[in-house]
Each structure stands twice: as C-alpha cells, then as structure tokens.
Design a protein around this motif. Structure first.
Motif, PDB file in Angstrom:
ATOM      1  N   VAL A  99       0.832  -1.209   0.000  1.00 26.61           N
ATOM      2  CA  VAL A  99       0.000   0.000   0.000  1.00 26.61           C
ATOM      3  C   VAL A  99       0.866   1.258   0.000  1.00 26.61           C
ATOM      4  CG1 VAL A  99      -1.750   1.323   1.226  1.00 26.61           C
ATOM      5  CG2 VAL A  99      -1.893  -1.152   1.156  1.00 26.61           C
ATOM      6  N   SER A 100       1.911   1.277   0.833  1.00 27.19           N
ATOM      7  CA  SER A 100       2.657   2.532   0.903  1.00 27.19           C
ATOM      8  C   SER A 100       3.456   2.771  -0.379  1.00 27.19           C
ATOM      9  CB  SER A 100       3.526   2.617   2.157  1.00 27.19           C
ATOM     10  OG  SER A 100       4.448   1.578   2.154  1.00 27.19           O
ATOM     11  N   VAL A 128       2.604   1.659  -3.495  1.00 29.14           N
ATOM     12  CA  VAL A 128       1.643   2.027  -4.543  1.00 29.14           C
ATOM     13  C   VAL A 128       1.232   3.492  -4.351  1.00 29.14           C
ATOM     14  CG1 VAL A 128      -0.707   1.644  -5.388  1.00 29.14           C
ATOM     15  CG2 VAL A 128       0.770  -0.313  -4.938  1.00 29.14           C
ATOM     16  N   THR A 129       0.962   3.844  -3.099  1.00 26.34           N
ATOM     17  CA  THR A 129       0.560   5.219  -2.804  1.00 26.34           C
ATOM     18  C   THR A 129       1.672   6.191  -3.166  1.00 26.34           C
ATOM     19  OG1 THR A 129      -0.744   4.365  -0.975  1.00 26.34           O
ATOM     20  CG2 THR A 129      -0.316   6.715  -0.976  1.00 26.34           C
TER      21      THR A 129
END
Lengths: 144, 841
Positions: B55-56, B58-59
């Motif tokens: 998630v981090s 991709v973000t």
C-alpha cells in the motif's frame, strides 16, 4: 531568509522531536496539537509552510488543508500521514497539498520538501509583486 | 524589441517558476522510478513483505506521478490535461486492488456449532468450520458450543474505530526489528483487549452462552479458542500462534473473548503472516466458545509422517491429562506408530511422564504430579490407540488430505475430536554432506529435517528473544509456540523437551528450519559458541560445517500468497512501459496505459516544453547562446536558472561563463583524451555504413526542427540536460548533481549508428559492458543503451558524468568495427584504461 514552519500533529512526542531537529537546521518552528489550534496560530503569525498530519482527533488534516488554502492561498501545505490510505493521499494532493509524505519520514527528505515548498511560495509572492509593479508602471505611463 | 525592467522582472520570475516546476517534476520522476524498481525487486525476490509495503509503495508512486502531471500542467497549461483523466482511471484500478471489499459481509455475530459446516470457514474460521463439519456429517463427537464470528470481530474493531489506529501503528513500525515487533504487538493487543464490546454483540453472546450452559449443567467451564480466517488451512497452519484459553468461567467469557481476539497480534502471528504474505484484513479473528472437555488422556494424531509425506502410517503422540500437554511441547509424551493394513501398532516409545496438565477447580488449568507407579506405563492401551487411528483415518478420508488431529479421551472412554486440520509436511531438504566427528550432544527426535549452523542463542524469556542475533541456533528448554516469532531468522532449533506434535515443530517444518526436540540436557551449549545442528543425524556438532548453506532450501512462502498476488496485480498497472517512441503518433496522453507511461510522457514533454519556451522567447537573459571555445562550436546552451556566472548579453557564451558543474564535468570528460579519429573500417564495415545511409534513418529527438539538428545543453548550476547528435548517433545525458544526495541522478542514453542493426546493437552492449561496474542500472534494447544511476553524492555523480562525456566522444562510429573481435578487444582495453586515468586527472 529563515523559513517559518508550522508543525501540526496530535502526537506530542513526534512534534517535539521534529521541532528540535528542524530548529537545529535553522528553521523557525511553531507547533500545534490540533487543526483548530493551527488555524488559530495562522491567524496571528506569519508562516511559510505548514506540515500537517492527516489523521488527528477533531478536525482532520484533509478538512484543515481546505480551510488553510482558502484563507491563505500562498501558504504551502505538506501532508504527513501515518497510514497510507491510497484514496486520501491522492485526494490530499488534489486539494492543493505541495506534497504528501508517509511516516516514518526521513528528516532530510522532509527538509527538502519544506525548502521546495518555501521556494514555490517565494516565487508566487514575487510573481504577484512583479504583476503589481507592471500594473503600477503601466498606469504611471498612462498618467504621464 | 526593448523590454521594460518590469517586463524583464516578470519574465525572469516566469522562467524561475517554470524551472522550479521542472525540478520538482524531475525529482518526482526519479523517486517514482526508484519506487517502481523497489516493488519489482520485492516481487521477484524471496524476502517477505507485508500489506503495508504494497500500500505505501503504490501510494508513493501514485503521489509522485500525480505531482509530475500537476507540474507538467504548470509548464504547459491545458495541453496534456487528459493525463489527469487517465491517471484517475489507473488510480481506480489500483484502488480496487489494494482495497478489496471485506470477505465477510452480512454474517451473523454468533453461530451455534450445530449449524456450522466446512463451507462456513470465511465466517467462523477453518478450525471451527472443520469441527462443525465433523459433528454434523461424520458423527464423531466434538465439544458443544458456538462461534463468535469474523463479522463480529469486524464490528468490534469498527465500533471502537480501531482500524486506522492499528494500520497507523503497523505502518510506523519496522516489524523485522525484534524490539519494535514486541513493542508493537503489545500496543496492538492492548487496543483490542481494552475495546468496548458493542451492546447487541454482548447480548447475542450471553444468549448463546445461556443456551449452551442449559445443555451442560452447572460447573462446566469453557474452552475459548481462536479460529482466524486462514488458520488451519491447507497452505498455512498458524499452529499455536494465537491464544486459546482453557477452563474459562462462563462469567468471564467476554473478557476472554477480547483477549483471544487481541491475540491476532501476537508477535509470532505477525511474523507468520508477514512471512506468508497474508493481509491482516484476511485473517479476521473468529472465536470458538466450547464446553471444556475434562480429558483423562489426550494428544495428537498425524495420518502420515510429517517429515516424510510418503510414510502414510498413523503417528500418534499421547499424554496423561489434557492434549495441551502434548501440543505445548513442555512435557514428554508417548509416541506410537500404527500401520494402516492390517491396523496394528508397529512402534511405541513410552516416555517417563512426571507431570500432567489438568483442569483446576474453579477456573484455568494446573499441573498435577503423576504417581510414579504409572509414570512409565503406556498412556493408551492398544485398543485405545487403534480407536484414535480409526478416527484420524476417517477424518482423512472425509477431508481428502492427510490430517493433523487433536483428540481427547474422557474417563468414561468417549473419544472427542478437538481439532482437525490439513497436515504440513516438511520440505525435503537437499542432501546434506556427512558430518564427521563426535557430536557435543545427540539424541531426541528430528521434528524438521536438514542441517544448519550458527551461534548458540539460549532463549527462555522475551528479553532473551529480543537479543537473539539473526542466523542463530535457537536453544530452548521446551518448544514454547511463542518462539515461532523467531523462526524466520533462526538457523536451527534444539530443545531439551518436546516432540514432533508440538506447535513449534509444525511451524519449524513450514519455515524449513532444521530442528531436534527432546534431545535432553543442553547446558553444555554455551551462548555465542558456533555449532552445527544435524537434525537428520540427531546430533549437534561443535563449529560450523562448511557447505551447509548451499544445501539449505528455504521455502518461498510468499509466492502465490494474497499479498504477493496483490503486488503483482498492482505492478501490472504501474511498471510496464508501453509508450516507447516519443515520435510515434501514439505518443499521446490518451494512450498511456500505466503509471510508468505517465512518467515517461511527462518527462519527455517537460524537457521539450522547457526547451521550446527558452528557445522561442526573445528574452535575452534566457535566450540560447552558442558555445564559443576558441571558435564558435556546434553547441548551444540554454540557461534554465543560475547556469551562467552572470549576465550574458551577446550571442555567444564562453565556457568560463558557465557555472553548471555537470556541464563542466561532461566537457572535461569529452576533451580529456584526444580522439584518434574514426576507426579504421574494413570493406564490409564501410558497405554497411553506406547501406544504412541510403536508408536515412530518422533518429528521434523530442525537438522540432531545426533544433533537432543541433546539440543543445539546458543547464542550471547543478542540472544539465544534453541532447546531441553526432552524425548518425543520438544521445541524451541528463543529470542533477546537487547537495541533496537522495535527489541526484544521471541518465545517459545513446542510440543509432551508421552500421547495420547487429553492429549497432553490439555497440550498445559494448558500452553497457564498459559501464557495468560503475554503479549504473543498465538496459540495452536493440541499438539503444540506457544507463541510470541515482541517489549518489554530488562528487560521485560528477565523476560518472565525466566518464559519460569521455564515452560520448570515443564511442562514436565504434559500431562500424563491431564485427571484428580483435578491434573490439583493442577498444575495450583502451577505453577501460582511459576511464581509469580520467578521474585521477
């Protein structure tokens, strides 16, 4: 010129540490424990860059950035988040954040972002000044 | 036309604003490419990563790409706005990947055991689903009870708004650091254990409890067991990683429920999920509340040898008292092997049992001494052993795979099944070299095969666990399942007590960590001393036996896991580059497919926009100047910001008026060694040149003519972008060499040539070979070589720029000699020698 930074985060130990370390790097630091306190500080102080935590009790960072950008369009805001919600991060950028950093953030990285944000603010201020000067000189020509 | 001072100020400000946006765009580009590389490396590698990593990253890529689009918008307002639309579409795809909908929706909070079947595992967890199935369809006895479901767990978390806080704590921790892991685990467990149970959930639990107690009569305690989604599945055992509490007083059920729910975040469960690529959202905690079984004997049955799947005999461990005596591994147990047909006990090993775990009156369990007259007697009669084996085989037949069965026998002879799950066999390790010499200790049971060495690390407490160095041999007095949190960084395990059926043994097999349990007194092993554990040979040797690491096979637990798959899916929208040719008509915002495409597009257009603006504007301070070095040269210089030492009014610029450090470094590299002139070309080389010339290949540049025909530098004090043509070659060099190491980079690419494609490609490869040990990331596609280096100190970048300057000069026309090995060797050694001497000058 000293960059004036406002740190906004409800985690007091994080704010205190960051305050100390940014001050060592010759930044002038103000701190706030909530978005409302931050808005209050902005009302009475000159600030260049706000470093704003996204998730705080009370008014959250994403709501606060809207108010800050509306009241003080020239102040640059860097969002800082302990938890990467994918939607919120890009949403925050679209609200006019200068950047969106994920905790834990390296101090160097944060300082670079603050410097870049300050540079943008200075250029914007200069732009407004040059436009005013051009307008003044144009009206002066008309009068003469 | 004369411009007023005010207009000059305005233009100057405009230039600097544009340059600032350009710089921000370049920094974002560098960071996005780096993050993509990190993600691709993780996907291809064997190191585990968590949901937070996906998630981090991709973000982070998405934010950088958004920044690039926004700043391109500053450089060229309303020109490429369609990029925002495409970005939003890709973002929506990514969001669906990283935020999938929850697995359980609309399930009840509490379900009685009698209504549960194996298909309900997403609601009640695999452990309880299997028990419900066993009672409902096989007619084997299981404890009466009910399950507080995964849906209830989700409601508990939402009711207390814990999810953002949990995610925040996890994101900020580095769980591969043991001290952080233990601290984080304790914080997370606190959050859940002190949460408020929603009123209607509490009521539903009380009603179900009243129904259960009505059927049981008074004085019966409860067994409260974790049953997380993903636990006990075919791929992952989670053996003993979550809490279970035995003989809980019914009045304390809700508190106990919270404690078990909190055990989702025990250190061992977190490490286990991390290693297996499981999302914590996918392991929601259901909790089984069952009548406590007052076992007179209990244990574990495997329907094959856990170390060898081909041995299909039934392996039974048994002890006096509760089955916990066996699975905790604290006390030694009897061990029996049963042949399937004819069904007979073929092997037995009777332990001297001194202690049993039994129910404590009131609440909890306690130790009880075993009278010496029965301590060395078999726990089970042959008839009882066979009845356990029969039940285990029925379970295997029903579930269609070898089973790991926890069983209890009551004083009245009834057999109760407490748990049945798919077995986890050890990986068969590669052949281990024979280890010579007399071992320091030997004996015990091989619970996980293989051999490995490392320094001895005794662990009896969390404090000692924190101090265990990576790659140690873990030495314990008994195999506490808690130490599963250490297995991902443990070479081997040796335990004084315990046997093959303990939870820690199961996890050691899954992680491929060699282990011997029940080896006896280990005081002889001193902390820090290097030893080698030969699990198959049941021996511990002094010193490290060389060659074992090579034979070591760690399972790639991530592959095929939900998180690994999630990263792969996300990468398919991020990493591929499909927009390759900036001159192709397809190079348009509407055609970007991935975030990488967007970065490529933005970079290309930003460079072109900066150039066009500078060359089209008649503002003298920022107009392109022709480089003058003794004579006017075919190089033009465009100042983006502070690239000149002062005001330059004329048409020409001299080198000493340039303050751009990268440009000086490049120039120094270009002129450091005089060029010998074009290489001697054989007849066939020349023919190839002439043939290519007639085909007149249009070499790409981002610029419109006539600029495309010239060599242009765009510079600031620490930035340089060079677009140059030497005859048939086109090359770009772009570099940032500032005080900010993390933003610095150098990209050099060279393509084209006059010879045929084979020779041009060979030249590209030749250049890549020359640069291969200089710290570049290199790619060669057909006749294009691209070298990228990033995040280096300024001086190192400038040294590399100098090398690139040298190569620009000296690899011209080398494509033509690429057919001749002797020439190739000659030039390779010449170039390498020259480069060595370069940075000494």
């Amino acid at each position: 010129m000293t960059i004036r930074v406002l740190l906004v985060d409800d985690e007091t130990s994080f704010v205190e540490t960051l305050d100390r370390r940014l001050t060592l790097r010759k930044l002038q630091v103000l701190t706030a424990g909530s978005a409302d306190e931050a808005l209050d500080i902005l009302e009475h102080n000159e600030v260049d860059v706000v470093v704003l935590d996204v998730r705080m009790p009370g008014t959250d960072g994403l709501t606060a950035i809207k108010t800050i950008k509306r009241r003080y369009p020239l102040i640059e805001v860097i969002l800082l988040s302990g938890h990467a919600t994918f939607e919120a991060s890009v949403g925050g950028m679209a609200l006019g954040a200068f950047d969106y950093l994920l905790k834990p953030v390296r101090l160097d990285e944060l300082v670079y972002k603050i410097e870049d944000a300050f540079r943008r603010k200075s250029l914007q201020e200069e732009k407004i000044r040059t436009l005013k000067n051009a307008a003044v000189s144009a009206s002066g020509e008309q009068e003469s | 036309m004369e411009i007023t001072p005010e207009e000059a100020d305005r233009l100057s400000n405009l230039f600097r604003q544009r340059y600032h946006s350009f710089r921000v765009l370049l920094a974002a580009n560098g960071r996005a490419l780096e993050t993509m590389a990190t993600m691709e490396k993780a996907y291809a590698g064997t190191r585990p990563f968590g949901m937070e990593f996906v998630v981090s990253n991709v973000t982070s890529v998405a934010i950088r790409v958004y920044r690039m689009i926004s700043h391109l918008e500053v450089l060229a307002p309303d020109t490429y706005s369609e990029l925002f639309t495409r970005f939003d579409e890709i973002r929506a795809d990514l969001d669906a990947i990283v935020n999938p909908p929850p697995t359980v929706i609309g399930a009840p909070d509490v379900v009685p055991m009698t209504q549960i079947r194996r298909t309900d595992s997403t609601v009640v967890g695999a452990k309880m689903a299997n028990l419900g199935e066993i009672a409902g369809t096989l007619g084997l006895e299981v404890p009466a009870g009910f399950v507080i479901t995964a849906a209830a767990y989700r409601r508990l978390i939402d009711h207390n708004d814990l999810r953002p806080e949990i995610n925040r704590l996890i994101q900020n921790a580095e769980i591969d650091r043991p001290d952080r892991l233990f601290a984080l685990s304790s914080q997370l467990q606190q959050l859940i254990a002190t949460a408020e149970v929603p009123l209607d959930l509490a009521d539903a639990v009380k009603d179900a409890l009243a129904d259960l107690l009505e059927g049981l009569g008074s004085g019966v305690g409860l067994a409260v067991r974790s049953s997380a989604f993903g636990e006990d599945s075919a791929d992952t055992s989670f053996a003993g990683l979550y809490d279970s509490q035995l003989n809980v007083h019914p009045d304390n059920l809700l508190e106990t429920y919270l404690e078990i729910a909190a055990s989702k975040y025990t250190p061992q469960a977190m490490v286990y999920r991390f290693q297996h690529g499981l999302r914590s959202e996918d392991t929601e905690m259901a909790v089984g509340c069952m009548a406590m079984i007052d076992a007179s004997t209990g244990g574990v049955a495997y329907t094959s040898d856990p170390k060898d799947a081909t041995d299909r005999r039934i392996h039974i461990s048994a002890a006096i008292g509760l089955p916990k005596t066996v699975v905790d591994g604290r006390f030694d147990a009897d061990f029996f092997i049963v042949e399937r047909t004819p069904r007979t006990v073929v092997q037995r090993r009777i332990a001297y049992q001194t202690t049993a775990l039994v129910l404590r009156p009131g609440e909890g369990i306690t130790r009880s001494d075993i009278p010496s007259e029965i301590a060395d007697k078999p726990t089970l009669t042959d008839e009882e052993i066979l009845s356990v084996a029969d039940a285990a085989i029925r379970l295997e037949d029903h579930f269609g795979a070898p089973q790991d069965v926890e069983w209890a026998r009551l004083a009245d002879g009834r057999l109760v099944i407490l748990q049945a799950r798919p077995m986890h066999h050890a990986l068969v390790p590669d052949a281990v070299p024979t280890i010579e010499g007399v071992p320091i200790v030997s004996g015990g049971v091989c619970v996980s095969p293989g051999a490995a060495g490392g320094p001895v690390s005794w662990v009896r407490s969390d404090r000692e666990a924190l101090k265990m160095p990576n790659g140690a041999v873990l030495v314990v007095d008994y195999p506490d399942p808690r130490w599963a949190a250490l297995l991902d960084r443990t070479a081997a395990v040796v335990s004084e007590h315990g046997g093959i059926a303990g939870h820690l043994a199961t996890v050691a097999r899954e992680f491929g960590v060699p282990a011997i349990f029940g080896i006896g007194e280990l005081e002889v092993l001193r902390r820090g001393e290097e030893v080698t554990v030969d699990a198959d040979g049941l021996a511990v040797h002094r010193g490290l036996v060389p060659g074992l690491e090579k034979g070591r096979r760690r399972p790639h637990l991530m592959e095929g896991s939900p998180i690994h798959e999630m990263l792969g899916n996300a990468l398919s929208h991020i990493a591929p580059l499909t927009l390759l040719d900036p001159n192709a008509p397809e190079f348009r915002p509407a055609n970007v497919q991935t975030l990488h495409d967007i970065t490529r597009f933005c970079h290309e257009k930003a460079v072109a926009e900066m150039f066009a603006f500078g060359s089209d504007h008649s503002f003298p301070k920022y107009a392109a100047k022709q480089l003058h070095h003794n004579v006017p040269m075919q190089w033009w210089v465009l100042n983006l910001d502070d690239g000149f030492t002062g005001e330059v009014t004329g048409k020409y610029i001299h080198l000493d008026e340039i303050s751009c450090e990268p440009m000086h470094a490049l120039w120094n590299g270009m002129v450091a060694v005089p060029w010998d002139g074009p290489p001697a070309v054989s007849g066939s080389g020349l023919a190839s040149v002439l043939f290519e010339a007639t085909r007149n290949p249009a070499l790409s540049t981002p610029f419109k003519k006539p600029y495309a025909q010239r060599n242009y530098f765009m510079i600031s004090e620490n930035f340089m972008n060079l677009q140059s043509r030497f005859g048939f070659h086109f090359s770009t060099v772009e570099t940032l060499a500032s005080e900010r190491d993390s933003e610095n980079y150098l990209v050099f690419s060279l393509k084209g040539g006059a010879a045929d494609m084979d020779r041009r490609s060979a030249r590209a490869q030749f250049i890549a070979d020359i640069l291969s040990d200089k710290g570049f990331h290199l790619t060669v596609i057909e006749d294009t070589v691209t070298a990228r280096a990033s995040a280096l100190p300024r001086e190192n970048v400038l040294d590399l720029v100098k090398i690139v300057g040298y190569l620009l000069m000296h690899t011209r026309q080398l494509d033509m000699v690429m057919g001749d090995q002797r020439s190739i060797d000659h030039y390779r050694s010449k170039l390498e020698n020259d480069i060595l001497s370069l940075n000494r000058k």
